[in-house]
Structure formats: structure tokens, C-alpha cells
Design an enzyme around this catalytic site. Structure first.
Site, mmCIF file in Angstrom:
data_model
loop_
_atom_site.group_PDB
_atom_site.id
_atom_site.type_symbol
_atom_site.label_atom_id
_atom_site.label_comp_id
_atom_site.label_asym_id
_atom_site.label_seq_id
_atom_site.Cartn_x
_atom_site.Cartn_y
_atom_site.Cartn_z
ATOM 1 N N TRP A 48 0.848 -1.192 0.000
ATOM 2 C CA TRP A 48 0.000 0.000 0.000
ATOM 3 C C TRP A 48 0.888 1.248 0.000
ATOM 4 O O TRP A 48 1.878 1.320 0.737
ATOM 5 C CB TRP A 48 -0.892 -0.008 1.239
ATOM 6 C CG TRP A 48 -1.753 1.217 1.411
ATOM 7 C CD1 TRP A 48 -2.552 1.788 0.490
ATOM 8 C CD2 TRP A 48 -1.899 1.989 2.611
ATOM 9 N NE1 TRP A 48 -3.199 2.885 1.028
ATOM 10 C CE2 TRP A 48 -2.822 3.034 2.323
ATOM 11 C CE3 TRP A 48 -1.346 1.909 3.898
ATOM 12 C CZ2 TRP A 48 -3.200 3.990 3.282
ATOM 13 C CZ3 TRP A 48 -1.728 2.853 4.843
ATOM 14 C CH2 TRP A 48 -2.637 3.876 4.531
ATOM 15 N N ASP B 182 0.899 -9.056 0.858
ATOM 16 C CA ASP B 182 -0.455 -8.498 0.890
ATOM 17 C C ASP B 182 -0.552 -7.285 -0.025
ATOM 18 O O ASP B 182 0.300 -6.390 0.015
ATOM 19 C CB ASP B 182 -0.801 -8.081 2.323
ATOM 20 C CG ASP B 182 -2.206 -7.507 2.417
ATOM 21 O OD1 ASP B 182 -3.158 -8.302 2.501
ATOM 22 O OD2 ASP B 182 -2.361 -6.264 2.392
ATOM 23 N N TYR C 278 -4.955 -0.503 -4.750
ATOM 24 C CA TYR C 278 -3.671 0.160 -4.564
ATOM 25 C C TYR C 278 -3.139 0.630 -5.918
ATOM 26 O O TYR C 278 -2.949 -0.172 -6.843
ATOM 27 C CB TYR C 278 -2.655 -0.767 -3.900
ATOM 28 C CG TYR C 278 -3.015 -1.208 -2.490
ATOM 29 C CD1 TYR C 278 -4.031 -0.587 -1.773
ATOM 30 C CD2 TYR C 278 -2.322 -2.243 -1.878
ATOM 31 C CE1 TYR C 278 -4.350 -0.994 -0.491
ATOM 32 C CE2 TYR C 278 -2.636 -2.648 -0.585
ATOM 33 C CZ TYR C 278 -3.653 -2.023 0.105
ATOM 34 O OH TYR C 278 -3.972 -2.436 1.382
#
Length: 334
Positions: free
Chosen positions: A21, A49, A54
Site C-alpha cells: 500500500w 499483501d 492500490y
């Protein structure tokens, strides 16, 4: 690296998880992003992850490219669905059957894999019947496109309802992905006890509170040049709530504790969230490979009761603990 079971399942994940992220396809050039992913692999991290939202899907592509050539069975790849993607049309968001089934195929293509180990509802969707959402997830599991299902930032009541439907539909809801740190403890009173009862684990994001718990932000001082707080495109809005002088002063009181343990403040913060028995993994990001090598040293660290008490004393009453802070948008963002 140490590994923990994810929820009431047989799936083990690395307790330090690499997340992308705000970094991949955004703050970090693709070559550096690949170097960070490889540094994570070298450090023993097996769990990665990401989310389709994103960098508007580009972060998944960068991660997929960086993982090319790795043995797929040795990795645990997680992604998410909910936030607007693509041209952000009226059905390009939320947890409708249409958006979920279209989104999983897009994610698998970008990640370069036939399946993800964990597919997560990135928030709760108040505009779609929960039965519709969970049926779509059940179908994805049966199709082999996801092995397990998780959620992110769901309340205790939402977790209970989703878990019951998943059980009726014959699949497991095994994880929740909330924000959790020394400064943000909103899951402790309701979400964690409910999750422990249901066999759901926490995969926590922002264990260093957007970088505040590294100690680099000083009370009364200008924001460090190039820091996240100074970057309007890199998460400045997310971090501003932690930038009060009383919070920053409390963070500085953690430094002697870290020094005594021979740890960086970031390592102490990551180790702290991992002391919670309901936490299976802590997500860390990186803009440089050396950050990965440093943060991974928090794996396997055990903090004594005395150290935990001193941390609580240092933080004082600046930590946010209200369960009502666990929220999802009242309506879809499109």
C-alpha cells in the site's frame, strides 16, 4: 522468520508480511519495488499483501512481476476487493456479486497466478446484502480462485454475521485486517475477543502508525523532508491524526525502552503488535530494501510483562481505543 496459523485453519503465514500500500506504482519506482520484494524473500517473508485498489490496480501488477520465478506453493499471496477500481464506474466498487467476480479475475491476471491464498473484503458494504457477498466468496473458493476468505476493518457484529454465513455456505472466514498499533487499539475491546471466539485472526496494518512510531517526527519540529507526512500523495491525510504534540511526546518516551532492548523503535512497534495472541501477522511496507531487513528483526521477539507495562505507561492516554472507530463507508465511494 517465524510462522503462525491464520485463524482456525491449517494455513501458516510469516508473522512479518510484506505489503505494498502507498509504495508500489506510487512512491517507489518499479525497480526499487522489486528489490524490496526480493529483500523480503531473502529475509524469510513468504506472505505478501496487496489490493486491487492500490495505485488503481497497478500495485498488484508490480507485485506479480516481482514474484515471477518464485515457487508459487512456497508463497502466500493476499489481495482485496471493495474500493473503486478501473474507470470507477457505478459497478466498479463495493461487494456486489458482479464486482467481486470480475475483480478476482482481474487480480489473478495482474498477479500472474491461478489463485490467491486469501481474498479479503476490503471494507463492509452496507449497500449489498451480506448474503450476496458471502455467496460470491463461496463460489470463488469452490472455483479454486481463492483458498480462504478474509475481511478488513469489520466490526465485531459484522464478523459474527459474516462468519455464520460462511459456515452455512461451507467455507471459512479466517481473518480480519485492521489497523493496530500502540497508538491505535480500537480492536482490543470487541473485535479481538469476538475473533478469538470465532477462530478469526488479525492481520494488522500500520503497526508503526504510518511511521510515527519510528520516532522521526518530533513535537514542535518541522516535518522531515521527504517523509510521508510531508507528501500529499503518499498518505499525509492518513498520518495527520497522529501528529499532535502530545502523541509525539509519548512516542519519544518509547525510545529508552527500545534502546535497552537493542531494537529500533520500528522493531519495538512491530514486536508489540505480535505479542497479541490473536494477531497472526504484521504488515510492513518499505521504500528501500534495507528497511525490510531491519523490520524483519522484530520476528520472534518476546516482550516481557514489565516491558509491556512500561510501553503502556509511556503511551499513556493518547492511544485511540474506542471500538466505534472501526468503520466502513456508509455508502460506496465511486
Amino acid at each position: 522468520m517465524e510462522f503462525r496459523y491464520l485463524g482456525n485453519s491449517g494455513l501458516k503465514i510469516s508473522e512479518i508480511i510484506y505489503g505494498n500500500w502507498l509504495t508500489h506504482a506510487s512512491q517507489v519506482e518499479n525497480e526499487t519495488a522489486t528489490q524490496c520484494v526480493h529483500a523480503a524473500l531473502d529475509a524469510g517473508i513468504s506472505t505478501f499483501d496487496t489490493a486491487d485498489a492500490y495505485a488503481n490496480t497497478a500495485a498488484e501488477q508490480v507485485l506479480g512481476d516481482a514474484l515471477k520465478g518464485q515457487r508459487r506453493q512456497s508463497l502466500e499471496i493476499f489481495t482485496k476487493v471493495y474500493w473503486p477500481t478501473g474507470p470507477k464506474g457505478h459497478n466498479d466498487t463495493g461487494l456486489s456479486r458482479k464486482h467481486i467476480l470480475e475483480s478476482i479475475d482481474g487480480s489473478l491476471t495482474r498477479l500472474g497466478t491461478d489463485y490467491v491464498d486469501l481474498y479479503q473484503a476490503h471494507r463492509f458494504d452496507y449497500e449489498t446484502p451480506l448474503e450476496e457477498t458471502m455467496q460470491a466468496f463461496a463460489d470463488i473458493v469452490r472455483q479454486g480462485k481463492a483458498l480462504y476468505i478474509g475481511v478488513s476493518e469489520w466490526t465485531a457484529d459484522q464478523l459474527r454475521a459474516g462468519h455464520a454465513l460462511a459456515k452455512d455456505l461451507g467455507f471459512q472466514l479466517i481473518s480480519n485486517q485492521p489497523q493496530y498499533s500502540m497508538l491505535w487499539r480500537v480492536i482490543e475491546k470487541q473485535v479481538v475477543p469476538t475473533s478469538a471466539e470465532l477462530g478469526v485472526s488479525q492481520i494488522v496494518w500500520s503497526p508503526v502508525a504510518q511511521g510515527v512510531l519510528t520516532g522521526k517526527y518530533l513535537p514542535g519540529a518541522p516535518l522531515p523532508e521527504g517523509s510521508r507526512a510531508a507528501d500529499d500523495k503518499g498518505g499525509a491525510n492518513a498520518i495527520k491524526g497522529f501528529l499532535r504534540d502530545d502523541v509525539l511526546s509519548s512516542v519519544q518516551r518509547l525510545k529508552p525502552i527500545a534502546d535497552e532492548l537493542g531494537a529500533t523503535m520500528a522493531q519495538l512497534a512491530i514486536a508489540w503488535v505480535l505479542q497479541n495472541p490473536n494477531v497472526s501477522g504484521a504488515i510492513v511496507g518499505a521504500s528501500r530494501p534495507e528497511q525490510v531487513a531491519s523490520n524483519v528483526k522484530a520476528a520472534g521477539v518476546r516482550l516481557s510483562g514489565d516491558v509491556l507495562a512500561r510501553i503502556d505507561e509511556a503511551v499513556g492516554d493518547v492511544a485511540v481505543t474506542d471500538p466505534a472507530e472501526t468503520t466502513s463507508p456508509a455508502s460506496r465511494v465511486a
